[in-house]
Design an enzyme around this catalytic site. Structure first.
Site, PDB file in Angstrom:
ATOM      1  N   ARG A  69      48.732  30.913  33.065  1.00  0.00           N
ATOM      2  CA  ARG A  69      50.465  31.385  32.087  1.00  0.00           C
ATOM      3  C   ARG A  69      51.090  31.628  31.485  1.00  0.00           C
ATOM      4  NH1 ARG A  69      49.646  32.879  37.828  1.00  0.00           N
ATOM      5  NH2 ARG A  69      51.607  31.713  38.398  1.00  0.00           N
ATOM      6  N   GLU A  86      47.792  29.904  49.965  1.00  0.00           N
ATOM      7  CA  GLU A  86      47.289  30.075  50.896  1.00  0.00           C
ATOM      8  C   GLU A  86      46.552  28.444  51.776  1.00  0.00           C
ATOM      9  OE1 GLU A  86      47.830  32.000  48.583  1.00  0.00           O
ATOM     10  OE2 GLU A  86      48.040  33.418  49.851  1.00  0.00           O
ATOM     11  N   THR A 114      55.711  28.519  47.823  1.00  0.00           N
ATOM     12  CA  THR A 114      55.528  28.104  46.743  1.00  0.00           C
ATOM     13  C   THR A 114      55.898  29.627  45.884  1.00  0.00           C
ATOM     14  OG1 THR A 114      52.909  29.330  46.523  1.00  0.00           O
ATOM     15  CG2 THR A 114      52.998  27.254  47.242  1.00  0.00           C
ATOM     16  N   ASP A 130      50.854  39.012  53.467  1.00  0.00           N
ATOM     17  CA  ASP A 130      51.074  37.552  51.927  1.00  0.00           C
ATOM     18  C   ASP A 130      51.916  38.693  50.313  1.00  0.00           C
ATOM     19  OD1 ASP A 130      50.053  35.819  49.788  1.00  0.00           O
ATOM     20  OD2 ASP A 130      48.794  37.122  49.531  1.00  0.00           O
ATOM     21  N   CYS A 136      32.305  32.699  50.845  1.00  0.00           N
ATOM     22  CA  CYS A 136      31.790  33.220  49.815  1.00  0.00           C
ATOM     23  C   CYS A 136      32.630  33.585  48.840  1.00  0.00           C
ATOM     24  CB  CYS A 136      30.329  33.375  49.417  1.00  0.00           C
ATOM     25  SG  CYS A 136      29.375  32.270  50.539  1.00  0.00           S
ATOM     26  N   HIS A 162      32.902  35.278  45.381  1.00  0.00           N
ATOM     27  CA  HIS A 162      32.197  36.534  44.744  1.00  0.00           C
ATOM     28  C   HIS A 162      32.672  37.098  45.097  1.00  0.00           C
ATOM     29  CE1 HIS A 162      28.592  32.998  43.351  1.00  0.00           C
ATOM     30  NE2 HIS A 162      30.060  32.391  44.057  1.00  0.00           N
TER      31      HIS A 162
HETATM   32 CA    CA Z   1      49.535  34.876  48.434  1.00  0.00          CA
END
Ligand code: CA
Length: 741
Positions: free
Chosen positions: A155, A217, A274, A339, A646, A650
């Site tokens: 960023r 995560e 984090t 989350d 995946c 994806h």
């Molecule tokens: Ca997160």
């Protein structure tokens, strides 16, 4: 005779007056080194010191990530305004080559742009011409793409006393000589061979470079921020956001207290927390505010089995700017299970509340509530939903959410909860306009099914490509009973749209809303010209009236946009620069343009005459014509593997793909070499990591799943029928697997 303005920036005032006297000119006509030369770059970056950073950009530059220390992203420039948008034209366009996501905010200093693109590569570019002055590639290992949750993005940079500071995807902090692009020093800010990464911009605070990290995560990640001496790279202090193993002792009293809000052996997973985006310095109060992320696991029951708020997850934490010592905290989502990070953009402002001018901070975190806090004490002043929220009814007088029954998905069923784990607002910067007093929030409308489904065994190691069973809170077992949200305002299951919201932080209400087709759009800037600027998923840079939300103008930039625009002055002329590169968390898996173009820089000004690069005719890559020959149980097994390994990069098979390909549209060569690609890492240099825990049987099952989807779509099978068949096949596969165990 007038002296050049850069000259004034370079030296103390008395020296410029003295030299002006010697040279016989007025202090504003001496000319400095030629613009774009190494001497010029050195001079303009050397001039970025504590005083310049605290000055609020009087020269029309953009010298720090959030524009100024207050991170309001409001430009006082008004040469480009509502009356002359028709005169806006392209000054230049620069292609950067790589086709992954670009999230960065450039710095613009005396006509030079400094910015980051994919894989943490840095560029210095002349803002007048678009010519690259230097670039620097920190050589991040391209095969590690799946070790980072949300794309190979970065960023931005910090500038200070001649240097630029870069946090790399693999966790290094690098000081770069701004004149040449060469490395001054480099520090590994995270343990090697760990699951930490860096995507956020460093901030400079009183001679220290402060950097956080990402990876909440993943297994073993415990969040912290570190301050390094800008000149030497020597570590000055570190603040952990969650407590570690109590047997090893706590680093501070604050962490000892935080540990009382945790249960079980959370430290074995790392804890998470984090600080991957917001780190804001407040020179008035000598505080640093951190936006802290989610826990590991997401699922509160797995993370802290006997409950607890789990400090300092999903919190705003204030630290002493000199020592990094804890000062206060405010937790947005106690015991988070969705989350709902509070890493999002923090804006510093002064607002009159009940007749008193208060020093406040503003945040619109993922959980869907807009917060106004007293930044001196952390006191909760007000908070309301800025969008549709189902997990909580509202906030009590202390700002604690009043949760809705079922939101914690503890009953074995899958509950559709809004916002989804993408959040109602993620990293895309918002803007606080000093002109209107409104905050412009790039927001998301999306629900997600959460269920307490534990993935065990070797699959857990790579669940959803996220390192371990953190995604156990996603309802991926299709037989789980669904509990739908029947509220008329709830986003429909599977729909994902966006909103640009103009929000009044004093009155805690929306003033206007622009609905958008995608949930994933760019960050925002507002200006004294009465404008709000935002790039979007459809490939346009749009200009809105800051009072009414009326769309006044749009410029076609071809690819979807996630980065925020900036605006600045060069030689008295106002410029707008936007980095365009589709990708990042959601952008990897879908797109809203027919074709994605290589990452690009677009710069506009009044009277710009360059031709805009045209959108090319696109023939969508067809579904594969490879024949489907699999058995149901194989397709079901392939589906289970896909969901665990995946889908994070994806996306849904058959949907067309985003920055990462759709596997129903691969070539015969890809299918023929699937094992080499997936297991052996044949395409690792392009960012496709190897998954060597998968067997030949697994690869065959994945192939059957891709070909089943392609075959069903080609034959025009109704979606509901296809969904039903996959559910049956998944159940057969799970049954077969259980029998085998
Ligand atoms: Ca997160």
């Amino acid at each position: 005779m007038r002296c050049d303005i850069h000259f004034m920036k370079l030296r103390p005032f008395f020296l410029s007056v003295f030299l002006a006297g010697v040279l016989g000119c007025e202090p504003s006509t001496l000319s400095g080194p030629q613009k774009g030369s190494p001497a010029h770059l050195e001079a303009i970056l050397t001039a970025i010191d504590d005083r310049a950073l605290a000055s609020g950009n009087p020269d029309g530059d953009w010298i720090t990530y959030g524009q100024t220390y207050r991170e309001q992203r409001y430009s006082p420039l008004a040469k480009i305004n509502r009356s002359n948008l028709d005169e806006l034209g392209l000054a230049w366009h620069l292609e950067l080559g790589d086709r992954r996501g670009i999230q960065a905010t450039p710095l613009a200093i005396d006509g030079i742009l400094f910015f980051t693109a994919t894989w943490s590569v840095v560029y210095a570019v002349d803002a007048r011409t678009g010519s690259i002055l230097w670039s620097f590639d920190p050589q991040v290992d391209r095969s590690k793409a799946a070790d980072f949750c949300c794309g190979v993005v970065n960023r931005g940079l910090a500038a200070y006393r001649g240097a630029l500071f870069l946090g790399t995807l693999d966790g290094r902090l690098i000081s770069i000589d701004g004149a040449t692009g060469r490395v001054n020093w480099e520090q590994e800010t995270v343990p090697q061979d760990s699951n930490y990464s860096i995507t956020g911009a460093p901030r400079v605070v009183k001679g220290n470079v402060v950097i956080g990290n990402a990876g909440g995560e993943y297994q073993g990640v415990r969040g912290y921020v570190t301050a390094y001496d800008a000149a030497s790279g020597k570590e000055q202090w570190r603040f952990y956001t969650v407590p570690g193993n109590p047997e090893l002792g706590f680093e501070s009293e604050a962490l000892a207290l935080a540990a009382e809000t945790w249960t079980g052996s959370w430290w074995e997973q790392g804890g998470g927390g984090t600080v991957w985006d917001a780190i804001v310095y407040d020179p008035e109060l000598n505080l640093i505010y951190l936006g802290v992320g989610n826990g590991t696991h997401w699922n509160h029951q797995l993370r802290s089995p006997d409950g607890g708020d789990n400090l300092f997850l999903s919190s705003i934490v204030a630290l002493d700017a000199d020592t990094g010592a804890y000062r206060w905290h405010f937790q947005t989502t106690p015991g988070d299970s969705w989350d709902y990070t509070a890493t999002q953009h923090i804006v510093l402002a002064d607002l009159t509340i009940d007749g008193d001018l208060r020093k406040v901070l503003l945040q619109a975190p993922k959980n869907g509530f807009f917060y106004v806090l007293d930044r001196e004490t952390g006191e909760f002043l007000s908070g309301e939903k800025y969008t549709y929220v189902s997990w909580a009814h509202g906030l009590d007088a202390s700002g604690r959410p009043v949760e809705r029954q079922g939101a914690r998905y503890t009953d074995g069923r899958a509950h559709w909860v809004t916002p989804s784990s993408y959040g109602a607002h993620s990293w895309q910067p918002m803007s606080y306009s000093a002109r209107t007093g409104l905050v412009y929030i790039p927001a998301t409308r999306m629900a997600a099914p959460f269920a307490n489904t534990v993935i065990q065994g070797p699959e857990a190691v790579n669940a959803f490509g996220t390192g371990h069973e953190v995604m156990a809170s996603f309802a991926f077992d299709r037989a789980t009973e669904m509990v739908f949200d029947t509220h008329p305002d709830a986003p429909l299951p599977g729909s994902a749209t966006g909103e640009l919201i103009a929000y009044d932080p004093r009155e805690q209400r929306r003033v206007w809303t622009i609905p958008q087709v995608s949930q994933y759009n760019g960050g925002v800037v507002s200006t004294a010209g009465g404008l709000v600027l935002q790039g979007d998923a459809e490939g346009y840079l749009r200009f809105f009236d800051d009072e009414t939300g009326e769309e006044l103008h749009a410029l076609d930039v071809r690819s979807g946009v996630i980065a925020p625009p900036i605006t600045y002055l060069v030689d008295g002329e106002q410029y707008i620069t936007l980095l365009v590169g589709w990708g990042g968390g959601a952008g990897q898996t879908m797109k809203h343009v027919d074709k994605l173009y290589p990452g690009s820089v677009y710069t506009f000004k009044l009277g710009g005459t360059e031709a805009m690069p045209p959108r090319e005719d696109v023939i969508e890559r067809p579904l594969t014509s490879e024949a489907f020959t699999g058995m149901d149980v194989e397709v079901g097994h392939g589906y289970n593997l896909y969901m665990r390994n995946c889908i994070a990069c994806h996306g849904a098979v058959g949907s067309g793909g985003g920055a990462v390909p759709d596997l129903a549209r691969s070539s015969k060569t890809t299918y023929d070499n699937l094992e080499q690609i997936v297991v052996e890492g044949l395409l690792a240099p392009l960012g496709m990591p190897k998954h060597d825990h998968l067997t030949s049987e697994d690869i065959a099952a994945l192939r059957h799943y891709f070909l089943f989807i392609a075959d069903s779509l080609r034959s025009g099978m109704p979606v509901m029928e296809m969904e039903g068949r996959i559910t049956q096949m998944q159940q057969q596969a799970l049954k077969a697997q259980r029998q085998k165990l």
